[in-house]
Motif scaffolding. Sequence first.
Motif, short mmCIF file in Angstrom:
data_model
loop_
_atom_site.label_atom_id
_atom_site.label_comp_id
_atom_site.label_asym_id
_atom_site.label_seq_id
_atom_site.Cartn_x
_atom_site.Cartn_y
_atom_site.Cartn_z
N GLN A 54 0.86 -1.19 0.00
CA GLN A 54 0.00 0.00 0.00
C GLN A 54 0.89 1.23 0.00
OE1 GLN A 54 -2.85 0.13 3.30
NE2 GLN A 54 -2.38 2.31 3.59
N ASN A 56 1.05 5.51 0.49
CA ASN A 56 0.36 6.63 1.15
C ASN A 56 1.06 7.93 0.77
OD1 ASN A 56 -1.07 4.62 2.72
ND2 ASN A 56 0.76 4.44 3.97
N ARG A 66 4.82 13.48 13.62
CA ARG A 66 4.01 12.26 13.55
C ARG A 66 4.81 11.15 14.25
NH1 ARG A 66 0.10 12.66 9.32
NH2 ARG A 66 0.24 14.65 8.20
N HIS A 69 6.06 6.10 16.67
CA HIS A 69 5.32 4.84 16.46
C HIS A 69 6.28 3.68 16.21
CE1 HIS A 69 2.32 7.82 14.48
NE2 HIS A 69 2.15 7.80 15.81
N HIS A 71 5.93 -0.83 14.95
CA HIS A 71 5.01 -1.84 14.43
C HIS A 71 5.57 -3.24 14.68
CE1 HIS A 71 3.59 1.77 12.60
NE2 HIS A 71 4.68 1.89 11.89
N HIS A 74 4.44 -4.51 10.09
CA HIS A 74 4.71 -3.90 8.80
C HIS A 74 5.95 -3.00 8.79
CE1 HIS A 74 2.27 -0.30 10.19
NE2 HIS A 74 3.13 0.32 9.46
N ASP A 76 7.85 0.20 7.00
CA ASP A 76 7.58 1.49 6.34
C ASP A 76 8.70 1.77 5.33
OD1 ASP A 76 6.45 2.47 9.50
OD2 ASP A 76 5.16 2.53 7.72
N HIS A 123 9.90 5.06 15.30
CA HIS A 123 10.18 6.16 14.37
C HIS A 123 9.19 7.31 14.56
CE1 HIS A 123 7.66 3.08 12.49
NE2 HIS A 123 6.97 4.08 12.03
N PHE A 125 8.34 11.36 12.59
CA PHE A 125 8.61 12.24 11.46
C PHE A 125 8.38 13.66 11.92
CE2 PHE A 125 8.46 8.32 9.52
CZ PHE A 125 7.45 8.01 8.61
N TYR A 135 4.93 7.34 1.31
CA TYR A 135 5.46 6.14 1.96
C TYR A 135 4.57 4.94 1.72
CZ TYR A 135 2.56 6.42 6.25
OH TYR A 135 1.54 6.42 7.16
N PHE A 141 -3.17 -1.30 6.07
CA PHE A 141 -3.39 -0.58 7.33
C PHE A 141 -4.19 -1.44 8.31
CE2 PHE A 141 -3.72 2.57 10.32
CZ PHE A 141 -5.02 3.06 10.54
N GLU A 146 -0.42 -0.46 15.33
CA GLU A 146 0.04 0.91 15.56
C GLU A 146 0.38 1.09 17.03
OE1 GLU A 146 0.03 2.00 11.66
OE2 GLU A 146 0.76 3.12 13.39
N ARG A 170 -4.03 11.12 18.93
CA ARG A 170 -3.42 9.84 19.32
C ARG A 170 -2.02 10.05 19.89
NH1 ARG A 170 -1.04 6.23 14.40
NH2 ARG A 170 0.48 5.02 15.55
N ASP A 171 -1.21 10.88 19.24
CA ASP A 171 0.17 11.08 19.69
C ASP A 171 0.21 11.95 20.95
OD1 ASP A 171 1.51 11.15 16.28
OD2 ASP A 171 1.05 9.48 17.64
C1 LIG Z 1 -1.74 4.96 8.38
C2 LIG Z 1 -3.10 5.13 7.77
C3 LIG Z 1 -3.98 6.06 8.26
N1 LIG Z 1 -5.22 6.19 7.70
C4 LIG Z 1 -6.11 7.21 8.24
C5 LIG Z 1 -6.38 7.10 9.74
C6 LIG Z 1 -6.51 8.52 10.19
O1 LIG Z 1 -7.86 8.95 10.02
C7 LIG Z 1 -5.64 9.32 9.22
C8 LIG Z 1 -4.31 9.68 9.82
O2 LIG Z 1 -3.73 8.50 10.34
P1 LIG Z 1 -2.60 8.60 11.45
O3 LIG Z 1 -2.99 9.67 12.44
O4 LIG Z 1 -2.34 7.22 11.94
O5 LIG Z 1 -1.37 9.10 10.59
P2 LIG Z 1 0.12 9.37 11.18
O6 LIG Z 1 0.06 9.97 12.54
O7 LIG Z 1 0.82 10.09 10.10
O8 LIG Z 1 0.73 7.94 11.37
C9 LIG Z 1 1.14 7.22 10.25
O9 LIG Z 1 2.46 7.58 9.93
C10 LIG Z 1 3.37 7.29 10.98
C11 LIG Z 1 4.71 7.84 10.73
C12 LIG Z 1 3.38 5.85 11.25
O10 LIG Z 1 4.43 5.22 11.48
C13 LIG Z 1 2.09 5.20 11.38
O11 LIG Z 1 2.23 3.82 11.03
C14 LIG Z 1 0.98 5.74 10.56
O12 LIG Z 1 -0.24 5.53 11.28
O13 LIG Z 1 -5.45 8.47 8.09
C15 LIG Z 1 -5.63 5.42 6.64
O14 LIG Z 1 -6.76 5.56 6.12
N2 LIG Z 1 -4.77 4.46 6.16
C16 LIG Z 1 -3.52 4.30 6.68
O15 LIG Z 1 -2.76 3.43 6.18
#
Ligand SMILES: Cc1cn([C@H]2C[C@H](O)[C@@H](COP(=O)(O)OP(=O)(O)O[C@H]3O[C@H](C)C(=O)[C@H](O)[C@H]3O)O2)c(=O)[nH]c1=O
Length: 190
Positions: A54, A56, A66, A69, A71, A74, A76, A123, A125, A135, A141, A146, A170-171
């Motif tokens: 997948q 993103n 960000r 996190h 895993h 998976h 990245d 990790h 960002f 990425y 997902f 997570e 979340r963070d």
């Molecule tokens: C990861 C992901 C998220 N989403 C949706 C869920 C939330 O509504 C929104 C933002 O997700 P999140 O707050 O988890 O995004 P990040 O805080 O950037 O975290 C992501 O990027 C950091 C660096 C990580 O390492 C995590 O694996 C990954 O969750 O996108 C999706 O629909 N599909 C996906 O694959």
Amino acid sequence: MIIDAILTARSVLAEHLPVPDGVRIRSLRTHKDTRGDFTELFRDEWDLGPRPLQWNMTHSNANVLRGVHTHRWHTDYLAMAAGEMILGLHDIRPRSPTLGVSLLLRLQAEDLHVVAIPVGVAHGFYFAEPAITLYAVSHYFDGSDELGCRWNAPELDLPWPCDDPLLSERDTTAGSYSAMIADWQSGARA
Ligand SMILES: Cc1cn([C@H]2C[C@H](O)[C@@H](COP(=O)(O)OP(=O)(O)O[C@H]3O[C@H](C)C(=O)[C@H](O)[C@H]3O)O2)c(=O)[nH]c1=O
């Protein structure tokens, strides 16, 4: 000074600096012409870890962080499409030869490199200015994969170049480093 702790991807490769075991960094070749440029982002033959299932794209505003996190399942695989990221890495795998190793790496769209982050390498960002990250992940997902902890947990040993970053809900409510370790070890493969 914090800035001294941040290494460019190019310098890590050029000086053969140590990175957490299994982290792969590769310089990408950009072909420029009068229309713009062309860069290959992924080739299976580069052998950078599990195949991406997948892709993103994230737009990040200034002062966004960000993470942090990690895993269980998976990998990245990331590169910058625009702007710059400070990538924080920290190895939490008990059997890893680089357990506890931390690194701040500067990834720049103007000097394209791709980084593959294996399971068990925590990790984060950080984006000082607006940026676009591309990425890929090796599994679809799954929120149950997570895990994470507070971005500034002292055990991470990551001297982030920021004091009060913009975090997700979340963070903001992420737990302790020790809770992340316990959570990860309760179901890890590596
Ligand atoms: C990861 C992901 C998220 N989403 C949706 C869920 C939330 O509504 C929104 C933002 O997700 P999140 O707050 O988890 O995004 P990040 O805080 O950037 O975290 C992501 O990027 C950091 C660096 C990580 O390492 C995590 O694996 C990954 O969750 O996108 C999706 O629909 N599909 C996906 O694959």
